[in-house]
Write an enzyme that holds these catalytic residues in place. Structure first.
Site, PDB file in Angstrom:
ATOM      1  N   GLU A  16       0.807  -1.223   0.000  1.00 26.65           N
ATOM      2  CA  GLU A  16       0.000   0.000   0.000  1.00 26.65           C
ATOM      3  C   GLU A  16       0.837   1.269   0.000  1.00 26.65           C
ATOM      4  O   GLU A  16       0.372   2.314  -0.442  1.00 26.65           O
ATOM      5  CB  GLU A  16      -0.950   0.001   1.209  1.00 26.65           C
ATOM      6  CG  GLU A  16      -1.975   1.104   1.172  1.00 26.65           C
ATOM      7  CD  GLU A  16      -3.145   0.839   2.096  1.00 26.65           C
ATOM      8  OE1 GLU A  16      -3.641   1.807   2.690  1.00 26.65           O
ATOM      9  OE2 GLU A  16      -3.556  -0.334   2.238  1.00 26.65           O
ATOM     10  N   ASP A 125      -3.158  -3.080   3.276  1.00 30.79           N
ATOM     11  CA  ASP A 125      -3.605  -3.155   4.668  1.00 30.79           C
ATOM     12  C   ASP A 125      -4.839  -4.047   4.775  1.00 30.79           C
ATOM     13  O   ASP A 125      -5.737  -3.993   3.927  1.00 30.79           O
ATOM     14  CB  ASP A 125      -3.928  -1.757   5.200  1.00 30.79           C
ATOM     15  CG  ASP A 125      -2.676  -0.900   5.325  1.00 30.79           C
ATOM     16  OD1 ASP A 125      -1.566  -1.466   5.256  1.00 30.79           O
ATOM     17  OD2 ASP A 125      -2.811   0.323   5.478  1.00 30.79           O
ATOM     18  N   ASP A 127      -7.775  -4.313   6.041  1.00 30.20           N
ATOM     19  CA  ASP A 127      -9.073  -3.823   6.493  1.00 30.20           C
ATOM     20  C   ASP A 127      -9.921  -3.580   5.248  1.00 30.20           C
ATOM     21  O   ASP A 127      -9.499  -3.876   4.128  1.00 30.20           O
ATOM     22  CB  ASP A 127      -8.921  -2.545   7.338  1.00 30.20           C
ATOM     23  CG  ASP A 127      -8.147  -1.447   6.613  1.00 30.20           C
ATOM     24  OD1 ASP A 127      -7.878  -1.616   5.396  1.00 30.20           O
ATOM     25  OD2 ASP A 127      -7.810  -0.446   7.248  1.00 30.20           O
ATOM     26  N   TYR A 343      -0.421  -3.005  13.325  1.00 31.54           N
ATOM     27  CA  TYR A 343      -1.262  -2.142  12.503  1.00 31.54           C
ATOM     28  C   TYR A 343      -2.177  -1.300  13.389  1.00 31.54           C
ATOM     29  O   TYR A 343      -2.919  -1.835  14.224  1.00 31.54           O
ATOM     30  CB  TYR A 343      -2.091  -2.998  11.551  1.00 31.54           C
ATOM     31  CG  TYR A 343      -2.830  -2.211  10.512  1.00 31.54           C
ATOM     32  CD1 TYR A 343      -2.147  -1.459   9.564  1.00 31.54           C
ATOM     33  CD2 TYR A 343      -4.225  -2.210  10.470  1.00 31.54           C
ATOM     34  CE1 TYR A 343      -2.819  -0.728   8.603  1.00 31.54           C
ATOM     35  CE2 TYR A 343      -4.908  -1.492   9.514  1.00 31.54           C
ATOM     36  CZ  TYR A 343      -4.206  -0.741   8.583  1.00 31.54           C
ATOM     37  OH  TYR A 343      -4.878  -0.016   7.635  1.00 31.54           O
TER      38      TYR A 343
END
Length: 911
Positions: A16, A125, A127, A343
Site C-alpha cells: 500500500e 492493509d 481492512d 497495525y
C-alpha cells in the site's frame, strides 16, 4: 510466458505504501542473500527483486507499491462543474472510477510488471479500505494480464514472523469488503457533493462570512459523517447556553480523632429549597450527636484496560498527552511502518488464543524504564501474569495494537513518537497483568435522623498500576469506627453552591460520542474531526475542548429549524450498519445504495424547499451582503444537455416578469435558449425522459397553463417535451405568438442583436396570448385573437389546418373563414409596408425588408425571431384583425385608410 529466475514463478507483490514495500522486500529477501532495487515509472515507487520459495515452489519476487487509493470515484465530466446541473441530479448522475493523472506512472508500472508475471500477491492493509485498494490494483493488473493468479497476504505487523507467515499462507481477496467501501464512497460522494453545492451556492453570496472580504472562495461543505460530528459539539454548546444556574444548599460534617479526619457527605446530596435546608440543618445542630449505623469493609479490584483498539489509542493519547487524534494516527502510522507497533487501525480489543503474548513481553525485558516490570510479569512466582480480558470487539482483520519490536528510543523520534510508543508498550504490559487490589471502608452515621457517609480506601496490591502510570487509584484512610459508636462532629456546616453547566466536549469525549453512535470508523473518525477544524465549523482550545464557530452553529441551527435531523447521528449510524451488512454478505451493494440515496435525496429536496430557514439561521449570525444571491443556481432544474456548446445543461428558469424559458447554464458564453409559451403559469422538470429526442437525456416538463390564455380544446395540465417531438406544445407556442394586448417585447439577456437588428438565438419567442376561444366570439366589438403566422407554415398546410381546428374548437365554418382571413404570411405583410413608413413595434425599432427576410429564414429554422410584441389591431407586421362579424377592428386599411379592405389586398400595397 517468460519464467524468470530459471523457470521460477514470477510473482508481482504490491504493497500500500513504498515504505511497506521496502520492509516486506527486506524481510523476505534475507533468506536469498539480499535484493536488488530499480526505479519504476514513478520515482517514488521502486521495484525490488529477489528469489524466494513459497510452499516449496521457487519464485522470482518483484515487490512494488501504490500510494493509498489508486483510483478516484468521480462524476462524469458533464456533472463535475458546479453549475453544470441541479445539485439534486447528483443523487443519480453517472459516476466512474478512474486513475487520476498524478498516479498514471504507478499504473504504468503495474501494467508493465504484470505482463511478465504469473501471480499477483496483494500486500495491502488488511481492512475494508485496504481490500478496496487491492481490487483497484487487481483491475489494473488483470487489464494488462488476464491470466494472473490473484492472492492476498494477510498480516498485522511488519516483522519477520508475521511477513513470512503471511506469504506462506496466502488467501484470496474479499470482494464483500471492497463492495462495502465502494458503497460508502458513492454514498459519501453523492450526499456530500449535492449538499455542499446547495449550501455554498445558496449562502456564500448572501452573507459576509469573512471579515477580510475574501469569502468568495469559501466552500460550505457537508459530509454525512462530518455534520453529525459537528452536531455533537453544537448540542453540548447549546446545553451549556441553556443552563440556568440554581443555588442549592448542602450539609457537611467532619470528625477528627487521634487516627485522622473523616469527612462525611449528606446522603440527600443537596436541596434547592433554602427554608427546607435550614430547618433540617437546625435539627442537626439541636441534636448533634452522631451514631455509627454501619461499617462496611470489602475488597475492591481495579481492573486493567482492555487490549488497545484504534479509538482507545486516540482517546488516551488525547487525555494523557493532549495529542490531536489526527496527529496520533499520523505518528502511529509511522511507528507501524518502521516495524515498532502492529497495525494501528483496528476495532479489535481481544487477543487470539494463538497469539504468543509472552514473546511480545520478552522483547521488552531490556528496556531501562519498564524492563524490570516485564521480567516480573514473566516470572511465575510473582503471580503477576493474567491473560488479557476480552473487550468484545473483533474486526476479524487485525489484533489489538501492541509493540512488535524493542526500542529504547530512536534518534529520529520526536517526543510524540516516544510518548505513543510508551503508551502502546505500557498498555500492553498492563492488560497482561493482575488487577489492582484495595480495601475499601464505608462508614454510615445518623444525626437527628439525617444520613451521612464517608468512604476510605487503601491499596493492598498495585499490580498493573505499577506499570500503567496513566491510571491512579487512591483514597483517604479513615479512622476506625464501630457500629453503635457515638461522637459529636468536629464541624457541622450548611454550605451553599451553584449548579454548573457541563463542560465543552473534549476530544476524547467527542471520540466516545462518535464511537457509540457509529459515526465513521476507527480509522476515519480523526479525519472527520480535522475537517470540522479545517472548514472553520469548530475550534479546539489548549485543553482539546471544542466550541462551534458561528458558521458551524448557524448551519446546524438551520437544519434543526427545518425539522430534519441531518446533524444527528441516526442516519449515518444506519448507513454504517448497512456497510457492515454488505461486508458480511447480508445485503447487496446495489440494495444499500438504492435505499440510502433514495432516503437522502428526499431529505435534500425537502431541505431545499425549506431553505428560507437556513437563510434565517445564517442571518442570526452574519450580516447580509450586497452581492446578488445566486438563488437561480438552487431553483433551476436541468432539462437536457446543451447541443450548442456541448458543455453545460439547458435548465428551466423563470424570469422576474413571470415567463418561463429553458436556457444554457453557460450563459453568457453560450446563448442557447428556448422560450416557452407565455400562457404557462407553472412548470417543473420531472424525472421522465423522452424516449425520442436527443441528445439526451431530455427530461419532460410538467406544465400548467392559464385557462383564459388557451383554447378550450387544450388541457390546462400537460406533460411536455421541448426536444421537438411534442405537437401540443408546438401548437400552444404558436397560439402564444398571437401577441398580447398588455405586454411589451423584452429581448432576452442571452439573445444578441445583429447589426441588422435581428435577434440571434434559438427556438420560440415568449409572446403572451390574448386569445379568446372562437366559440365565445359575439357580434360585439370583441376582437378575434391576434395571429402572427410565420412563413415556414406555407410548407405545412396540414399543421395550418390543425391549428385552425384547435382555435375554432371544431366550430362553425364562418369562424374558420375568419381565422383563415386573419392569417397573413409574414413575408407578404413585410412587403405591404409603405415606402418611407417603416412599421414600428412598441420597441420603436424600424423594420426593413432585410429584417423580414432574416426573420422568415429564422422561422424556417424552427424559431420565430420576432421584432417585438405587437399592439392590438394594428402592429409592426401590418396585420389587421376582424371581429366575429367580419368588421375590421380599426375600421380601415392601415395603408390607405379605406375601411372596405385589409392591407394585404390594398391596391396601394407596394407603391
Amino acid at each position: 510466458m517468460n519464467r524468470g529466475g530459471g523457470g521460477a514463478i514470477r510473482v508481482l507483490n504490491v504493497a500500500e505504501k513504498p515504505s511497506v514495500a521496502k520492509s516486506v522486500a527486506e524481510i523476505l529477501s534475507r533468506q536469498s542473500g539480499g535484493m536488488r532495487s530499480r526505479e519504476g515509472r514513478s520515482r517514488y515507487n521502486r521495484v525490488f527483486e529477489f528469489g524466494y520459495s513459497i510452499a516449496g515452489q521457487a519464485c522470482h519476487m518483484l515487490v512494488t507499491s501504490v500510494t493509498g487509493h489508486l483510483m478516484e470515484l468521480e462524476f462524469d465530466d458533464r456533472y463535475r462543474r458546479w453549475h453544470s446541473c441541479d445539485p439534486a441530479d447528483l443523487f443519480h448522475a453517472p459516476v466512474r472510477k478512474s486513475v487520476p493523472q498524478d498516479k498514471q506512472d504507478i499504473k504504468r508500472t503495474l501494467e508493465e510488471e504484470a505482463r511478465t508475471c504469473h501471480w499477483l500477491v496483494l500486500w495491502l492493509d488488511c481492512d475494508r479500505e485496504g481490500e478496496n485498494i487491492a481490487y483497484e490494483v487487481v483491475d489494473i493488473c488483470t487489464g494488462a494480464n488476464s491470466r494472473l493468479n490473484i492472492w492476498r497476504a494477510r498480516f498485522s505487523a511488519l516483522i519477520d514472523r508475521e511477513i513470512n507467515e503471511a506469504v506462506q499462507h496466502l488467501d484470496r481477496p474479499n470482494k464483500l469488503f471492497a463492495d462495502a467501501v465502494d458503497a460508502r464512497q458513492e454514498i459519501d460522494l453523492r450526499i456530500g457533493a449535492s449538499f455542499t453545492r446547495f449550501q455554498t451556492m445558496l449562502l456564500k453570496d448572501a452573507f459576509v462570512l469573512d471579515d477580510t472580504g475574501d469569502d468568495r472562495n469559501i466552500i460550505l461543505s457537508y459530509g454525512p459523517c462530518q455534520f453529525p460530528t459537528l452536531g455533537f459539539i453544537v448540542e453540548r454548546f447549546w446545553e451549556i447556553q441553556a443552563h440556568e444556574p440554581e443555588e442549592f444548599w448542602t450539609i457537611n460534617c467532619s470528625h477528627t480523632s487521634d487516627e485522622g479526619t473523616a469527612s462525611f457527605v449528606w446522603i440527600r446530596g443537596h436541596l434547592f429549597d433554602y427554608s427546607s435546608a435550614v430547618v433540617i440543618y437546625e435539627m442537626c445542630v439541636e441534636e448533634p450527636m452522631a451514631t455509627v449505623q454501619n461499617v462496611r469493609n470489602q475488597e475492591k479490584l481495579k481492573y486493567p484496560p482492555y487490549p488497545l483498539s484504534t479509538i482507545e489509542l486516540q482517546k488516551r493519547a488525547s487525555r494523557y498527552f493532549r495529542m490531536a487524534s489526527e496527529h496520533t494516527m499520523k505518528v502511529a502510522e509511522e511507528l507501524y511502518q518502521a516495524g515498532f507497533i502492529s497495525y494501528p487501525r483496528t476495532e479489535t480489543d481481544n487477543f487470539s488464543p494463538n497469539t504468543d503474548l509472552h514473546s511480545i513481553v520478552r522483547d521488552q525485558v531490556a528496556h531501562p524504564n519498564w524492563g524490570t516490570y516485564a521480567q516480573r510479569l514473566l516470572d511465575p512466582e510473582a503471580r503477576l501474569w493474567k491473560n488479557p480480558s476480552n473487550g468484545g470487539h473483533d474486526d476479524k482483520a487485525h489484533p489489538p495494537i501492541h509493540p512488535t519490536k524493542f526500542s529504547a528510543g530512536e534518534t529520529n523520534w520526536s517526543d510524540n513518537h516516544k510518548k505513543l510508543y510508551e503508551l502502546v508498550v505500557r498498555h500492553f504490559l498492563a492488560c497482561c497483568s493482575q488487577p489492582a487490589v484495595g480495601a475499601e471502608t464505608t462508614v454510615e452515621i445518623d444525626i437527628a435522623g439525617e444520613q451521612f457517609n464517608a468512604s476510605g480506601r487503601v491499596v493492598l496490591a498495585k499490580n498493573y498500576l505499577d506499570i500503567y502510570r496513566f491510571d491512579s487509584w487512591g483514597g483517604t484512610l479513615l479512622p476506625t469506627y464501630t457500629i453503635g459508636q457515638q461522637f459529636v462532629p468536629t464541624t457541622l456546616t450548611l454550605d451553599s453552591g451553584v449548579t454548573r453547566p457541563p463542560p465543552l466536549l473534549a476530544e476524547a469525549d467527542l471520540l466516545s460520542c462518535m464511537d457509540k453512535a457509529g459515526i465513521g470508523t476507527d480509522a476515519t473518525m480523526h479525519d472527520h474531526i480535522k475537517k470540522l477544524l479545517d472548514r472553520s465549523y469548530a475550534t479546539k482550545d489548549a485543553n482539546t475542548r471544542f466550541s462551534p464557530t458561528n458558521l458551524g452553529e448557524a448551519l446546524v441551527m438551520g437544519y434543526d429549524e427545518m425539522g430534519y435531523e441531518l446533524w444527528k447521528p441516526y442516519l449515518r449510524s444506519m448507513m454504517e450498519a448497512d456497510m457492515k451488512s454488505v461486508s458480511v454478505g447480508a445485503k447487496s451493494k446495489s440494495e444499500v445504495l438504492e435505499n440510502c440515496l433514495q432516503q437522502m435525496k428526499a431529505c435534500f429536496l425537502d431541505a431545499r424547499a425549506n431553505k428560507a430557514k437556513l437563510l434565517d439561521a445564517m442571518g442570526t449570525f452574519f450580516a447580509r451582503s450586497n452581492r446578488p444571491i445566486n438563488e437561480a443556481q438552487n431553483s433551476i432544474e436541468a432539462v437536457r444537455p446543451c447541443a450548442a456548446c456541448n458543455e453545460a445543461e439547458m435548465v428551466l428558469k423563470r424570469r422576474q416578469t413571470g415567463e418561463f424559458m429553458v436556457s444554457c447554464r453557460g450563459f453568457p458564453q453560450c446563448r442557447n435558449v428556448v422560450w416557452l409559451p407565455g400562457s404557462v403559469s407553472e412548470a417543473a422538470v420531472t424525472g421522465q425522459v423522452c424516449p425520442t429526442c436527443g441528445p439526451g437525456p431530455v427530461y419532460k416538463i410538467q406544465f400548467k397553463f392559464r385557462r383564459r390564455d388557451i383554447p378550450p380544446t387544450f388541457d390546462v395540465d400537460h406533460l411536455g417535451c421541448i426536444g421537438g417531438c411534442d405537437d401540443i406544445l408546438k401548437e400552444l407556442t404558436e397560439i402564444s405568438r398571437f401577441g398580447s394586448h398588455n405586454q411589451t417585447a423584452t429581448p432576452a439577456r442571452n439573445q444578441s442583436q445583429t447589426p441588422s437588428g435581428v435577434r440571434q438565438g434559438t427556438s420560440m419567442q415568449d409572446l403572451h396570448s390574448g386569445f379568446r376561444p372562437a366559440g365565445q366570439f359575439t357580434n360585439g366589438p370583441t376582437p378575434v385573437a391576434q395571429v402572427k403566422y410565420s412563413a415556414h407554415h406555407v410548407e405545412n398546410p396540414a399543421y395550418h389546418e390543425r391549428l385552425i381546428q384547435r382555435l375554432t374548437g371544431g366550430g362553425s365554418s364562418i369562424n374558420a373563414k375568419i381565422l383563415h382571413a386573419a392569417f397573413l404570411w409574414e413575408d407578404d405583410v413585410q412587403n405591404s409596408a409603405p415606402r418611407g413608413r417603416g412599421a414600428r413595434g412598441r420597441g420603436g425599432g424600424r423594420t426593413s425588408s432585410r429584417q423580414a427576410s432574416a426573420s422568415a429564414s429564422a422561422g424556417r429554422r424552427g424559431g420565430s425571431q420576432g421584432r417585438g410584441r405587437r399592439g392590438r389591431g394594428r402592429n409592426a407586421d401590418g396585420m389587421m384583425f376582424v371581429a366575429a362579424t367580419g368588421e375590421p377592428v380599426n375600421n380601415s386599411c392601415f395603408i390607405c385608410g379605406d375601411p372596405t379592405h385589409f392591407a394585404n389586398v390594398c391596391p396601394n400595397r407596394g407603391r
